[in-house]
Design a protein around this motif. Structure first.
Motif, PDB file in Angstrom:
ATOM      1  N   GLY A 300       0.793  -1.226   0.000  1.00 58.73           N
ATOM      2  CA  GLY A 300       0.000   0.000   0.000  1.00 58.73           C
ATOM      3  C   GLY A 300       0.819   1.267   0.000  1.00 58.73           C
ATOM      4  N   ILE A 301       2.122   1.154   0.227  1.00 60.17           N
ATOM      5  CA  ILE A 301       2.978   2.344   0.268  1.00 60.17           C
ATOM      6  C   ILE A 301       3.859   2.385  -0.977  1.00 60.17           C
ATOM      7  CG2 ILE A 301       4.833   3.556   1.498  1.00 60.17           C
ATOM      8  CD1 ILE A 301       2.773   3.439   3.505  1.00 60.17           C
ATOM      9  N   ALA A 302       3.732   3.484  -1.745  1.00 60.72           N
ATOM     10  CA  ALA A 302       4.588   3.671  -2.915  1.00 60.72           C
ATOM     11  C   ALA A 302       5.454   4.907  -2.701  1.00 60.72           C
ATOM     12  CB  ALA A 302       3.732   3.842  -4.167  1.00 60.72           C
ATOM     13  N   VAL A 303       6.582   4.943  -3.390  1.00 64.96           N
ATOM     14  CA  VAL A 303       7.443   6.127  -3.366  1.00 64.96           C
ATOM     15  C   VAL A 303       7.585   6.638  -4.789  1.00 64.96           C
ATOM     16  CG1 VAL A 303       8.783   5.596  -1.298  1.00 64.96           C
ATOM     17  CG2 VAL A 303       9.482   4.622  -3.480  1.00 64.96           C
ATOM     18  N   ALA A 304       7.706   7.950  -4.924  1.00 64.76           N
ATOM     19  CA  ALA A 304       7.885   8.528  -6.253  1.00 64.76           C
ATOM     20  C   ALA A 304       8.761   9.760  -6.155  1.00 64.76           C
ATOM     21  CB  ALA A 304       6.525   8.892  -6.859  1.00 64.76           C
ATOM     22  N   GLY A 305       9.404  10.064  -7.269  1.00 63.88           N
ATOM     23  CA  GLY A 305      10.202  11.283  -7.320  1.00 63.88           C
ATOM     24  C   GLY A 305      11.574  11.112  -6.696  1.00 63.88           C
ATOM     25  N   ASP A 306      12.186  12.248  -6.355  1.00 62.87           N
ATOM     26  CA  ASP A 306      13.542  12.200  -5.813  1.00 62.87           C
ATOM     27  C   ASP A 306      13.619  11.417  -4.506  1.00 62.87           C
ATOM     28  OD1 ASP A 306      14.848  13.444  -7.857  1.00 62.87           O
ATOM     29  OD2 ASP A 306      15.153  15.361  -6.835  1.00 62.87           O
ATOM     30  N   GLY A 307      12.522  11.306  -3.798  1.00 62.77           N
ATOM     31  CA  GLY A 307      12.514  10.525  -2.565  1.00 62.77           C
ATOM     32  C   GLY A 307      12.770   9.049  -2.814  1.00 62.77           C
ATOM     33  N   ALA A 308      12.604   8.620  -4.073  1.00 65.87           N
ATOM     34  CA  ALA A 308      12.850   7.218  -4.419  1.00 65.87           C
ATOM     35  C   ALA A 308      14.234   7.041  -5.030  1.00 65.87           C
ATOM     36  CB  ALA A 308      11.776   6.742  -5.395  1.00 65.87           C
ATOM     37  N   GLY A 309      15.036   8.093  -5.002  1.00 67.86           N
ATOM     38  CA  GLY A 309      16.342   8.071  -5.664  1.00 67.86           C
ATOM     39  C   GLY A 309      16.424   9.308  -6.542  1.00 67.86           C
ATOM     40  N   ILE A 310      17.553  10.039  -6.465  1.00 65.37           N
ATOM     41  CA  ILE A 310      17.620  11.330  -7.144  1.00 65.37           C
ATOM     42  C   ILE A 310      17.524  11.144  -8.661  1.00 65.37           C
ATOM     43  CG2 ILE A 310      19.053  13.364  -7.564  1.00 65.37           C
ATOM     44  CD1 ILE A 310      17.803  13.043  -4.705  1.00 65.37           C
ATOM     45  N   CYS A 311      16.568  11.859  -9.267  1.00 66.11           N
ATOM     46  CA  CYS A 311      16.361  11.703 -10.699  1.00 66.11           C
ATOM     47  C   CYS A 311      16.050  13.028 -11.385  1.00 66.11           C
ATOM     48  CB  CYS A 311      15.217  10.716 -10.948  1.00 66.11           C
ATOM     49  SG  CYS A 311      13.665  11.218 -10.181  1.00 66.11           S
ATOM     50  N   GLY A 312      15.835  14.090 -10.619  1.00 62.99           N
ATOM     51  CA  GLY A 312      15.505  15.376 -11.234  1.00 62.99           C
ATOM     52  C   GLY A 312      14.011  15.556 -11.408  1.00 62.99           C
ATOM     53  N   ALA A 313      13.599  16.827 -11.579  1.00 65.14           N
ATOM     54  CA  ALA A 313      12.174  17.173 -11.557  1.00 65.14           C
ATOM     55  C   ALA A 313      11.366  16.509 -12.663  1.00 65.14           C
ATOM     56  CB  ALA A 313      12.017  18.688 -11.641  1.00 65.14           C
ATOM     57  N   TRP A 314      11.949  16.461 -13.880  1.00 72.58           N
ATOM     58  CA  TRP A 314      11.167  15.930 -15.003  1.00 72.58           C
ATOM     59  C   TRP A 314      10.963  14.429 -14.869  1.00 72.58           C
ATOM     60  CZ3 TRP A 314       9.010  19.128 -18.724  1.00 72.58           C
ATOM     61  CH2 TRP A 314       9.410  20.471 -18.646  1.00 72.58           C
TER      62      TRP A 314
END
Lengths: 472, 386
Positions: A300-314
């Motif tokens: 039930g818990i997902a992560v997205a964005g830089d919190g899941a590993g640095i990847c930049g805004a886009w």
């Protein structure tokens, strides 16, 4: 958008940066009741901070990329998701119950799915004197610029490395401020390890953006390359910065020293829930173990964005959409829904991740700026614990950050390790001559952000959210 | 290959470490087997209360004996364990409650215990000036105080090792069975034999009792604690309540620890707990009523430890009823930290001499299988977290 909160939602997204806004727009458009909880006064996260309220829109200062934030906020508004600003999330449980604090009172709500889009934190930059007034991070300075149009007064020196450093330098120059010098700390050997990844970077949209940025700044600012042994000097206030470059020691008088050596995932909330993490030896940080859709070890818990590993805004935006899409498939599967195509999202994600390997290698910060060589340097600012104290604790048998809490109170202040955690892990690993993974990280305790006693006391008793959440 | 030891202690909490140390002092070099690391659970994360105050009558002699060890703790473990004797105060929030306290103090005096002293309203305000207006009095136990629990457990462990005990951490006991005159333990790290085995396995102690054929009604609990950011200094002794659940302590650095026995949810197989925010909220409400100054304080951390509680809220201490050479030392029901030094000494005495100076009959394991055990419920006060 109504601001009254229900006690149950289909989807709760924590963080209104690019990943959170995108994830919520996908789930809400598919008909899932979605709430976005964000602690700032307005949406955008760090990268699009204050994009709806900034005084800078009349200028060219923030740059075109910044306006992307307006598109995302607009998309969220049209999606029907409920955005709640100034809502500080202080706890998330495995039962998918969320503790939030807003307008001085606390409440609990529950969701069938939670997306953690908590973004990035600046990596600590523990050098001698980094706690002096007048020393701050580039990220903090940029926050002041974006939200209030503030630029530092007096003589300004930037030190460190990474895309944000150059972006802020350009924004500062565009805002009419001057920069006395940039102390560039990229180790020479970084370029060698990055070169094999250069072809992909040449294809990345970031290549031309980055090149333009660099040349704009270089034309107008004195750059001192290969800076090492940086120290902030001063008595009660920074007066000078001392460093070595080109084989000699130099000293510059300075009123503002702005430090930056990249960002790391803000994993405090994910860690506190018990999401499994691993040490990323390239990005030199902890990152949650997750698939492309952000699915973690906790149901039930997902992560997205830089919190899941640095990847930049886009790329964060695409990862947000993918996380949203997975939830739509799980919760609204079978029903006819409006959702983006997985294939196009993946393609887009790949495009924005091109060249990440190059940037990660080129801008990997030097060991001397991650693990202080000088024993007198403060590592834990909240409890004023020095590198020397931590080394001593390791010598007398303290094996990891959790025992260190008991030995020295290190990491037990209000920041819950956000300013010292990475340093502590790497320092202990170096001292024990083992990998950071073997040393581990602080067991994080909720509240992950401090709440007042009065707020907690205001928690409605007998709240419907108490009842166990039925997962589907 | 099977290794042999003089004695084996299962569990490296404060109790297991203390028993190993006291056995070593008597020339018995124990092997301590710990599934995680010393002080990982209740012993490392409790409130650190060193309290004789308001104990169950059966525990008073043990607690008093343990206090004598606390008062020379540095001599015993070469570390002061952060122990500071600023006293503990039990506050009465009503006249009825104070009447009950008066009866208790008188009763203790008749039994020869003088550590608890009744406080009237004025005396209470002298000791706890920040207490709210509605507090009418209380009891003080002046030699009580608090210590750093993890540091204490580690200090006992270090000293035990210095005196010849061995510790195996990260090793779990799989089973134990009789092998001739000895006990043989299969662990995740090989087999070990010893004539005597001490079960100090805390919240996991019932696994061991089941192995020797004496199941116990052990309840796994997760008492919760919270700590605040530093506040101006306003209270010196540890303060506890009985009518409502609260224990309260301000440290020298200004941070305030709030406990009192509200329970979260334990998941002992996963070594983790979940907090119950509604109960913590109730705690904060009680705090704000008792100490109005606390309303503006900031909670920076909350947690829970995993602990064993017995139905009558007193521990199991003494020899097994079924199996010679097995000794139990568990079930301290969230108030075992202060007892650790004393009960360790007593266990070493029991194992090496066959008897104890302090009475432990009320703590016998067979009480749960006897037809009645009403004699122990007479003063059955619920004890808070240390």
């Amino acid at each position: 958008m109504s601001n009254a909160l229900k006690t149950r939602y289909d989807v709760a997204v924590i963080g209104a940066g690019p990943a959170g806004l995108a994830a919520a727009a996908v789930t809400a458009r598919a008909g899932l009741e979605t709430i976005v909880l964000d602690e700032n006064p307005s949406p955008g996260g760090q990268v699009y901070r204050a994009v709806t309220t900034t005084p800078l829109h009349a200028t060219t200062v923030p740059g075109d990329d910044y306006r992307r934030g307006l598109d995302l906020v607009g998309e969220l508004e049209r999606s029907g998701a409920q955005l709640v600003s100034t809502a500080m999330v202080w706890s998330v449980s495995r039962e998918l119950e969320i503790g939030i604090s807003r307008n001085g009172s606390a409440q609990l709500l529950s969701a069938r799915r939670i997306v953690l889009a908590t973004g990035a934190l600046e990596r600590p930059f523990p050098v001698p004197g980094w706690t002096l007034p007048g020393v701050m991070t580039v990220g903090a300075a940029q926050t002041l610029l974006k939200s209030s149009g503030l630029v530092p007064r007096g003589s300004v020196v930037l030190a460190g490395l990474g895309p944000l450093l150059w972006l802020y330098a350009a924004q500062l120059l565009d805002a009419g401020a001057s920069i006395n010098a940039i102390l560039e700390t990229t180790p020479r050997r970084n370029l060698l390890s990055a070169v094999p990844y250069a072809p992909a970077f040449l294809l990345s949209p970031y290549f031309s953006k980055g090149l333009a940025l660099l040349s704009r700044v270089r034309r107008r600012v004195r750059i001192l390359r290969g800076a090492t042994r940086i120290a902030a000097l001063g008595d009660g206030q920074i007066q000078a910065v001392r460093f070595e470059a080109g084989g000699r020691e130099m000293r510059l008088p300075v009123d503002n020293l702005l430090l930056h050596q990249g960002v790391a995932p803000n994993v405090n909330l994910a860690m506190s829930i018990g999401v499994e993490h691993r040490w990323d030896a390239l990005q030199l940080c902890w990152r949650p173990i997750a698939d492309e859709f952000g699915t973690t070890s906790i149901p039930g818990i997902a992560v997205a964005g830089d919190g899941a590993g640095i990847c930049g805004a886009w790329a964060a935006e695409q990862r947000g959409r993918l996380a949203g899409l997975r939830i739509v498939n799980e919760l609204a599967g079978g029903r006819v829904v409006e959702a983006p195509s997985e294939q196009s999202l993946r393609q887009s994600l790949r495009r924005w991740q091109l060249g990440r390997g190059f940037l990660d290698r080129l801008y990997q910060p030097a060991a001397q700026f991650r693990v202080p060589e000088d024993d007198a340097v403060i590592v834990c600012r909240c409890e004023e614990v020095t590198a020397g104290q931590i080394r001593h604790a390791v010598r007398i048998g303290c094996e990891g950050p959790n025992q260190l809490k008991s030995f020295l109170r290190c990491g037990m202040g209000p920041c819950q390790g956000r300013l010292c955690g990475l340093t502590v892990t790497e320092l202990m690993a170096a001292e024990r001559r083992v990998a950071p993974q073997a040393v581990g990280y602080y067991r994080l305790r909720p509240p992950v952000k401090p709440i007042t006693l009065a707020e907690l006391a205001s928690l409605p008793q007998g709240d419907a959210a108490v009842s166990a959440v039925v997962r589907q | 290959m099977t290794h042999t030891a003089d004695a084996i202690v299962i569990g490296a909490g404060i109790h297991g470490c203390s028993t190993a140390l006291h056995l070593a002092l008597r020339g018995v070099k124990a092997l301590v087997i710990e599934k995680d690391y010393a002080g990982r659970h209740a012993s490392g994360v409790n409130a650190g209360g060193v309290r004789q105050l308001a104990r169950h009558l059966a525990e008073v002699p043990l607690s008093v004996a343990s206090m004598e060890i606390w008062e020379r703790i540095r001599d015993i473990v070469d570390d002061d364990c952060g122990f500071e004797a600023h006293g503990q105060v039990l506050i009465a929030e009503s006249e009825t409650e104070l009447d009950g306290f008066r009866t208790r103090v008188d009763d203790l005096r008749l039994r020869g215990f003088r550590h608890e002293e009744l406080l009237d309203r004025t005396q209470l305000r002298h000791i706890v000036p920040a207490a709210a207006e509605h507090c009418v009095g209380g009891i003080v136990s002046r030699r009580d105080g608090a210590a750093n629990p993890f540091r204490t457990t580690q200090a006992f462990r270090r000293k035990a090792i210095a005196l010849g005990a061995r510790f195996l951490e990260g090793v779990s006991v799989i089973n134990l069975r009789r092998q001739g005159r000895a006990w043989r333990l299969e662990t995740t790290h090989g087999s070990f034999e010893a004539a005597n085995v001490v079960n100090a396995a805390g919240a996991w102690a019932d696994h061991i009792t089941a192995q020797v054929g004496e199941p116990v009604p052990l309840q796994v609990i997760a008492p919760m604690l919270m700590i605040t950011a530093p506040m101006p200094s306003f209270v010196t002794p540890v303060v506890i309540l009985r009518g409502r659940k609260l224990s309260f302590k301000q440290f020298a650095n200004g941070t305030v620890l709030i406990g009192g026995g509200h329970l979260g949810r334990p998941f002992r197989n996963e070594n983790r707990t979940e907090l119950d925010w509604h109960k913590l909220s109730e705690s904060t409400g009680t705090v704000a009523e008792l100490f109005p100054i606390m309303a503006g304080s900031t909670i920076v951390r909350a947690w829970a430890g995993i602990e064993a509680r017995m139905p009558d809220d007193i521990p199991v201490i003494g020899p097994s009823h079924t199996s010679e050479g097995i000794f139990h030392q568990f079930g301290f029901s969230a108030h075992g930290f202060q007892l650790g030094p004393g009960v360790g000494a007593l266990m070493a005495e029991l194992i090496t001499t066959g008897a104890t100076n302090v009475p432990i009959e009320p703590f016998r394991i067979q009480r749960f299988s006897e037809p009645q055990h009403s004699e122990h419920s007479q003063s059955g006060r619920q004890e808070p977290m240390n």
